[in-house]
Design an enzyme around this catalytic site. Structure first.
Site, PDB file in Angstrom:
ATOM      1  N   GLU A  70     -13.992  22.023  43.173  1.00 55.27           N
ATOM      2  CA  GLU A  70     -15.455  22.043  43.223  1.00 55.27           C
ATOM      3  C   GLU A  70     -16.010  20.959  44.139  1.00 55.27           C
ATOM      4  O   GLU A  70     -15.361  19.971  44.420  1.00 55.27           O
ATOM      5  CB  GLU A  70     -16.033  21.825  41.816  1.00 55.27           C
ATOM      6  CG  GLU A  70     -15.885  23.010  40.922  1.00 55.27           C
ATOM      7  CD  GLU A  70     -16.923  24.081  41.167  1.00 55.27           C
ATOM      8  OE1 GLU A  70     -17.749  23.953  42.088  1.00 55.27           O
ATOM      9  OE2 GLU A  70     -16.890  25.056  40.436  1.00 55.27           O
ATOM     10  N   GLU A  99     -19.582  21.951  34.765  1.00 57.86           N
ATOM     11  CA  GLU A  99     -18.169  22.199  35.053  1.00 57.86           C
ATOM     12  C   GLU A  99     -18.004  21.784  36.501  1.00 57.86           C
ATOM     13  O   GLU A  99     -17.947  22.602  37.402  1.00 57.86           O
ATOM     14  CB  GLU A  99     -17.848  23.682  34.828  1.00 57.86           C
ATOM     15  CG  GLU A  99     -16.389  23.966  34.579  1.00 57.86           C
ATOM     16  CD  GLU A  99     -15.574  24.034  35.850  1.00 57.86           C
ATOM     17  OE1 GLU A  99     -14.628  23.231  35.974  1.00 57.86           O
ATOM     18  OE2 GLU A  99     -15.852  24.867  36.706  1.00 57.86           O
TER      19      GLU A  99
END
Length: 159
Positions: free
Chosen positions: A126, A117
């Site tokens: 991220e 992910e």
């Protein structure tokens, strides 16, 4: 990222609240579950690497889909939760949890599939993409697969 920034990045994932947000994100979880379940023939008897495994959610989905081995790599202390989740779901023999950065670990074999992910909120939050690329370059077989392999971000200018 510099060393101090990297340490802070991994430390931020030791907060259960971050993982609670991701686990409560039903559209995200449904997309991953369907992607893996709808492709069980791809995962059956394969070796999978879960980069940034966190709680081990994706690792369990891969094991449920029939993966022979799942290497769940997690740098934060959440690796203990991933170990417990594997145990609770009776996948301790399949899911091998490794505590460390994917850049620093060694695997005993090349992998068929990498799951991660890596994109975070809005494809921007991220900082995992570099780690996934490193994992791909070091561990993925030449004919291996990335899940997900791409993402598209749409925007509409407004005023």
């Amino acid at each position: 990222m510099e060393s101090m920034e990297i340490d802070e990045y991994y430390k931020s994932y030791e907060d259960l609240g971050v993982h609670k947000l991701m686990l409560q994100d039903m559209p995200r979880n449904k997309a991953y579950r369907e992607s893996i379940n709808d492709n069980k023939e791809i995962f059956k008897d394969k070796v999978v690497l879960d980069v940034g495994a966190g709680t081990g959610f994706l690792s369990v989905l891969c094991a449920q889909a029939g993966a022979r081995t799942v290497y769940a790599v997690e740098a934060s202390n959440m690796y203990t939760v991933a170990e417990e989740l594997a145990k609770e779901n009776k996948f301790s023999a399949v899911i091998k949890v490794l505590n460390g950065r994917v850049e620093d670990i060694a695997l005993p074999e090349k992998v068929d599939i990498i799951v991660s992910e890596w994109m975070g909120f809005y494809l921007l939050h991220e900082a995992m993409l570099n780690s996934v690329i490193e994992a791909r370059n070091r561990f993925l077989k030449p004919d291996g697969l990335l899940f997900p392999e791409s993402a598209t971000l749409y925007s509409a200018p407004c005023r």
